[in-house]
Design a protein around this motif. Structure first.
Motif, PDB file in Angstrom:
ATOM      1  N   LEU A 366      47.061  49.404  38.256  1.00 49.45           N
ATOM      2  CA  LEU A 366      46.922  50.654  37.505  1.00 49.45           C
ATOM      3  C   LEU A 366      47.085  50.416  36.005  1.00 49.45           C
ATOM      4  O   LEU A 366      46.302  50.944  35.194  1.00 49.45           O
ATOM      5  CB  LEU A 366      47.973  51.661  37.990  1.00 49.45           C
ATOM      6  N   ILE A 367      48.087  49.624  35.621  1.00 47.28           N
ATOM      7  CA  ILE A 367      48.344  49.371  34.199  1.00 47.28           C
ATOM      8  C   ILE A 367      47.189  48.606  33.563  1.00 47.28           C
ATOM      9  O   ILE A 367      46.742  48.924  32.452  1.00 47.28           O
ATOM     10  CB  ILE A 367      49.665  48.601  34.035  1.00 47.28           C
ATOM     11  N   GLU A 368      46.684  47.588  34.257  1.00 50.95           N
ATOM     12  CA  GLU A 368      45.579  46.794  33.705  1.00 50.95           C
ATOM     13  C   GLU A 368      44.341  47.645  33.490  1.00 50.95           C
ATOM     14  O   GLU A 368      43.665  47.538  32.458  1.00 50.95           O
ATOM     15  CB  GLU A 368      45.262  45.614  34.634  1.00 50.95           C
ATOM     16  N   HIS A 369      44.016  48.500  34.447  1.00 50.82           N
ATOM     17  CA  HIS A 369      42.811  49.313  34.308  1.00 50.82           C
ATOM     18  C   HIS A 369      43.002  50.451  33.313  1.00 50.82           C
ATOM     19  O   HIS A 369      42.040  50.890  32.673  1.00 50.82           O
ATOM     20  CB  HIS A 369      42.388  49.850  35.676  1.00 50.82           C
ATOM     21  N   ALA A 370      44.229  50.928  33.159  1.00 49.76           N
ATOM     22  CA  ALA A 370      44.479  52.007  32.190  1.00 49.76           C
ATOM     23  C   ALA A 370      44.465  51.483  30.760  1.00 49.76           C
ATOM     24  O   ALA A 370      43.906  52.122  29.857  1.00 49.76           O
ATOM     25  CB  ALA A 370      45.810  52.680  32.494  1.00 49.76           C
ATOM     26  N   THR A 371      45.079  50.316  30.534  1.00 50.04           N
ATOM     27  CA  THR A 371      45.198  49.793  29.171  1.00 50.04           C
ATOM     28  C   THR A 371      44.062  48.856  28.777  1.00 50.04           C
ATOM     29  O   THR A 371      43.779  48.701  27.592  1.00 50.04           O
ATOM     30  CB  THR A 371      46.523  49.037  29.003  1.00 50.04           C
ATOM     31  N   GLY A 372      43.435  48.202  29.768  1.00 53.21           N
ATOM     32  CA  GLY A 372      42.403  47.218  29.464  1.00 53.21           C
ATOM     33  C   GLY A 372      42.964  45.837  29.182  1.00 53.21           C
ATOM     34  O   GLY A 372      42.223  44.949  28.748  1.00 53.21           O
ATOM     35  N   TYR A 373      44.281  45.634  29.435  1.00 59.27           N
ATOM     36  CA  TYR A 373      44.902  44.329  29.181  1.00 59.27           C
ATOM     37  C   TYR A 373      45.533  43.776  30.463  1.00 59.27           C
ATOM     38  O   TYR A 373      46.028  44.536  31.296  1.00 59.27           O
ATOM     39  CB  TYR A 373      45.975  44.445  28.095  1.00 59.27           C
ATOM     40  N   TYR A 374      45.518  42.452  30.567  1.00 61.63           N
ATOM     41  CA  TYR A 374      46.088  41.795  31.742  1.00 61.63           C
ATOM     42  C   TYR A 374      47.608  41.914  31.743  1.00 61.63           C
ATOM     43  O   TYR A 374      48.246  42.022  30.696  1.00 61.63           O
ATOM     44  CB  TYR A 374      45.706  40.318  31.775  1.00 61.63           C
ATOM     45  N   THR A 375      48.169  41.885  32.941  1.00 62.09           N
ATOM     46  CA  THR A 375      49.618  41.793  33.116  1.00 62.09           C
ATOM     47  C   THR A 375      49.966  40.363  33.520  1.00 62.09           C
ATOM     48  O   THR A 375      49.168  39.682  34.161  1.00 62.09           O
ATOM     49  CB  THR A 375      50.104  42.767  34.195  1.00 62.09           C
ATOM     50  N   GLY A 376      51.155  39.918  33.168  1.00 62.81           N
ATOM     51  CA  GLY A 376      51.585  38.567  33.524  1.00 62.81           C
ATOM     52  C   GLY A 376      52.512  38.582  34.728  1.00 62.81           C
ATOM     53  O   GLY A 376      52.770  39.623  35.338  1.00 62.81           O
ATOM     54  N   SER A 377      53.026  37.404  35.063  1.00 63.52           N
ATOM     55  CA  SER A 377      53.914  37.293  36.218  1.00 63.52           C
ATOM     56  C   SER A 377      54.912  36.165  36.005  1.00 63.52           C
ATOM     57  O   SER A 377      54.566  35.103  35.491  1.00 63.52           O
ATOM     58  CB  SER A 377      53.117  37.042  37.497  1.00 63.52           C
ATOM     59  N   TYR A 378      56.150  36.421  36.404  1.00 57.68           N
ATOM     60  CA  TYR A 378      57.205  35.405  36.365  1.00 57.68           C
ATOM     61  C   TYR A 378      56.911  34.288  37.354  1.00 57.68           C
ATOM     62  O   TYR A 378      57.396  33.171  37.213  1.00 57.68           O
ATOM     63  CB  TYR A 378      58.540  36.085  36.687  1.00 57.68           C
ATOM     64  N   TYR A 379      56.085  34.592  38.362  1.00 56.30           N
ATOM     65  CA  TYR A 379      55.715  33.632  39.395  1.00 56.30           C
ATOM     66  C   TYR A 379      54.227  33.322  39.255  1.00 56.30           C
ATOM     67  O   TYR A 379      53.546  33.893  38.409  1.00 56.30           O
ATOM     68  CB  TYR A 379      55.995  34.212  40.783  1.00 56.30           C
ATOM     69  N   PHE A 380      53.731  32.421  40.079  1.00 52.30           N
ATOM     70  CA  PHE A 380      52.287  32.214  40.187  1.00 52.30           C
ATOM     71  C   PHE A 380      51.885  32.456  41.620  1.00 52.30           C
ATOM     72  O   PHE A 380      52.307  31.747  42.529  1.00 52.30           O
ATOM     73  CB  PHE A 380      51.881  30.804  39.759  1.00 52.30           C
ATOM     74  N   ASP A 381      51.081  33.483  41.845  1.00 51.38           N
ATOM     75  CA  ASP A 381      50.579  33.806  43.180  1.00 51.38           C
ATOM     76  C   ASP A 381      49.078  33.546  43.190  1.00 51.38           C
ATOM     77  O   ASP A 381      48.304  34.290  42.573  1.00 51.38           O
ATOM     78  CB  ASP A 381      50.875  35.274  43.510  1.00 51.38           C
ATOM     79  N   GLY A 382      48.673  32.469  43.873  1.00 53.83           N
ATOM     80  CA  GLY A 382      47.264  32.092  43.889  1.00 53.83           C
ATOM     81  C   GLY A 382      46.357  33.166  44.466  1.00 53.83           C
ATOM     82  O   GLY A 382      45.234  33.346  44.011  1.00 53.83           O
ATOM     83  N   ALA A 383      46.845  33.899  45.476  1.00 56.66           N
ATOM     84  CA  ALA A 383      46.024  34.943  46.083  1.00 56.66           C
ATOM     85  C   ALA A 383      45.697  36.040  45.083  1.00 56.66           C
ATOM     86  O   ALA A 383      44.580  36.557  45.042  1.00 56.66           O
ATOM     87  CB  ALA A 383      46.734  35.526  47.308  1.00 56.66           C
ATOM     88  N   LEU A 384      46.675  36.412  44.242  1.00 55.02           N
ATOM     89  CA  LEU A 384      46.434  37.435  43.225  1.00 55.02           C
ATOM     90  C   LEU A 384      45.514  36.909  42.124  1.00 55.02           C
ATOM     91  O   LEU A 384      44.617  37.618  41.655  1.00 55.02           O
ATOM     92  CB  LEU A 384      47.758  37.907  42.628  1.00 55.02           C
ATOM     93  N   TYR A 385      45.735  35.680  41.709  1.00 54.78           N
ATOM     94  CA  TYR A 385      44.883  35.091  40.668  1.00 54.78           C
ATOM     95  C   TYR A 385      43.435  35.025  41.125  1.00 54.78           C
ATOM     96  O   TYR A 385      42.518  35.354  40.375  1.00 54.78           O
ATOM     97  CB  TYR A 385      45.394  33.693  40.313  1.00 54.78           C
ATOM     98  N   ASN A 386      43.243  34.625  42.369  1.00 59.26           N
ATOM     99  CA  ASN A 386      41.882  34.502  42.892  1.00 59.26           C
ATOM    100  C   ASN A 386      41.161  35.838  42.979  1.00 59.26           C
ATOM    101  O   ASN A 386      39.935  35.873  43.047  1.00 59.26           O
ATOM    102  CB  ASN A 386      41.907  33.853  44.286  1.00 59.26           C
TER     103      ASN A 386
END
Length: 571
Positions: A366-386
């Motif tokens: 929701l935040i990414e589509h509302a603002t037009g900017y990517y969100t980051g993550s403390y972790y790396f989740d390959g499924a989300l990145y893909n």
């Protein structure tokens, strides 16, 4: 004397070689052990479990071949870690916070193990898809692609690890598009109009991420396929969703960009017409069909009684003409799908914090589509990145993202952030969602065998306290907080999303927020609610969770925040 010295010298040489050999063998064995996935099982009942019992369970499982008897580094299990607290302190905030460090180590290790375990499953799924699907569309050619004004913009999909030509074609065909275009080896675009500028065939030179030997466009280049052969066999209405009966705007022609007037107009005819025009809404009133978007003039927030639209196609009265039927076409609303990294480093470091299973991924969508900017993550989740969360691969401290996902708690981890959106969800729902994700990924469900095994009560006993301590820590150490309840966000999406966007010092248009509402589910919503024929929570579990709920509710009110929603609090 010389003979004795020679024997000693020979012995030392052999010993030196032997020590060298043993050192090499030791290093190799250590490396192999580190490569093995860590497996940690903490046996902890509601009354506590002694360290000797926990270790006995591990040893028994090792002899049975279930657990590696010599696993890699594990969380230390000792008397202090598993000892039962005093009865009066078992559910106090101080005890909950004290358990936080050991739980933090557990979940960090668990996150890394989960990512590693998912990779083979994804690879196996791709192999099955690759053999089952062939290229069914007709290759049209290589075309230039302008990221600022795309021609194929009806729908956009990412798969940065498994994208194939067939996958893109089938995705576009399901949504009734004519053309499928692939770029950068991993991006899929759909539309009904060909790009205007053709390029040289050799400029489409990026290999598909999930299919060796196949071309998936290039840098600012699209490999375009016509997919009408697939569309002919597809059920075109399976993605047409009835939105409801609404009062028609005063001037439909000014409100909607495209229209069609035809006798005997049907929902299928109107939806097909609007899909070809690449609009997400099909609006019907008698013989009239209108296509467009949800806007401030027609927001779809105030629905009318369905009886007012009954028999609408056959009615010609003035009263019936004041209302219209609205359907969601298969076309994606693309007014809010463009996203990018911040052009300059953010001065305010913002966390998007939640307990696992509380809807953090959905909130990021929701935040990414509302603002037009990517969100980051403390972790790396390959499924989300893909699937297009490109901020996953960016370092979480780069400050190039609008906020950073975290499930961490504890003074050090919290004070790194200048402010935070704290997302809280009903613990009953959170625990079930996280258990599903742990055993079946982002979109799957745990099996009945998982729910009925000892893993479920152990999970509840350990993770229920984490749900409470997570909130308590952020209330204690957080510098500037916005509390968002998942249930409120779900029920009042636009008002709550506005609060979140303003908290992030961003301004967005109403049309963009309406576009987010139109794409509210994203790609990580479990399809339907899998009904179980048993109650997963025992009365003992409910008593435990309810005490944590009361503790968190009291802490929120103590900090002058609104307490937990009434549906959380036991009555």
């Amino acid at each position: 004397m010389a003979k004795a010295f020679f024997r000693l010298q020979k012995f030392l040489r052999r010993t030196q070689f032997l020590l060298l050999f043993l050192t090499a063998a030791y290093l190799m064995a250590g490396s192999l052990l580190l490569l093995q996935p860590t497996r940690l099982i903490i046996q902890q009942g509601s009354r506590g479990t002694s360290a000797s019992q926990a270790l006995a369970v591990l040893d028994g499982m090792a002899r049975a071949g279930i657990v590696d008897p010599h696993p890699g580094p594990r969380l230390p299990v000792g008397m202090d870690a598993l000892q039962e607290p005093a009865p009066g302190q078992r559910h106090s905030p101080r005890w909950l916070v004290s358990r936080n460090s050991e739980l933090r180590q557990l979940r960090r290790r668990w996150f890394h193990r989960l990512i590693g375990d998912q990779e083979p499953m994804q690879t196996a799924g791709f192999k099955a898809m690759k053999h089952a699907a062939d290229h069914k569309g007709t290759y049209v050619g290589c075309f230039s692609d302008d990221s600022r004004e795309r021609t194929l913009k009806g729908a956009v999909f990412y798969d940065l690890r498994k994208m194939t030509v067939s996958h893109c074609q089938e995705a576009c065909a399901e949504r009734a598009y004519t053309y499928a275009g692939l770029a950068y080896g991993a991006e899929c675009y759909c539309g009904n109009k060909l790009p205007a500028t053709a390029s040289k065939p050799e400029e489409c030179n990026s290999e598909c991420k999930g299919e060796k030997g196949s071309v998936c466009g290039g840098v600012n280049r699209l490999s375009v396929y016509r997919v009408e052969e697939l569309r002919a066999g597809a059920r075109r209405r399976r993605n047409v969703i009835y939105r409801g009966c609404f009062r028609a705007p005063a001037n439909l022609t000014d409100t909607f960009p495209a229209s069609l007037i035809q006798p005997n107009l049907t929902v299928e005819m109107c939806s097909e017409f609007c899909s070809k025009k690449e609009f997400p809404l099909a609006v019907l009133r008698a013989r009239e069909c209108y296509c467009g978007y949800a806007t401030g003039r027609f927001s779809l927030h105030n629905g009318a009684d369905a009886l007012l639209c009954s028999g609408l196609h056959n009615a010609s009265s003035t009263a019936k003409g004041q209302y219209c039927l609205v359907y969601q076409t298969p076309v994606q609303d693309t007014r809010c799908t463009d996203r990018k990294f911040l052009t300059t480093k953010s001065k305010v470091f913002v966390a998007l914090s939640s307990f696992p299973g509380a809807g953090n991924t959905w909130a990021r969508h929701l935040i990414e589509h509302a603002t037009g900017y990517y969100t980051g993550s403390y972790y790396f989740d390959g499924a989300l990145y893909n699937k297009g969360f490109k901020g996953e691969k960016d370092h979480w401290r780069s400050r190039r993202t609008i906020c950073v996902k975290t499930h961490e708690s504890g003074k050090t981890e919290i004070e790194m952030f200048d402010s935070a959106i704290l997302l809280i969800r009903n613990p009953y729902k959170s625990l079930m969602a996280e258990f599903n994700r742990k055993y079946a990924g982002h979109l799957g469900y745990a099996t009945d065998r998982n729910w009925k095994s000892k893993e479920w009560p152990d999970f509840v006993n350990s993770y229920a306290s984490w749900w409470a301590s997570h909130v308590l820590d952020w209330l204690k150490y957080g510098k500037r907080l916005l509390i968002v309840h998942y249930e409120d966000l779900k029920q009042s999406l636009i008002p709550k999303l506005k609060e979140m966007v303003e908290f992030l010092n961003m301004t967005v248009t109403e049309d963009r927020l309406l576009c987010v509402e139109n794409n509210r589910d994203g790609s990580f919503k479990r399809s339907g609610a899998k009904q179980k024929d048993f109650e997963p929570f025992t009365q003992e579990m409910k008593d435990l969770i309810n005490r944590y709920i009361l503790t968190v509710d009291e802490a929120l009110r103590g900090r002058n925040f609104t307490g937990l929603p009434r549906e959380y609090v036991p009555r």
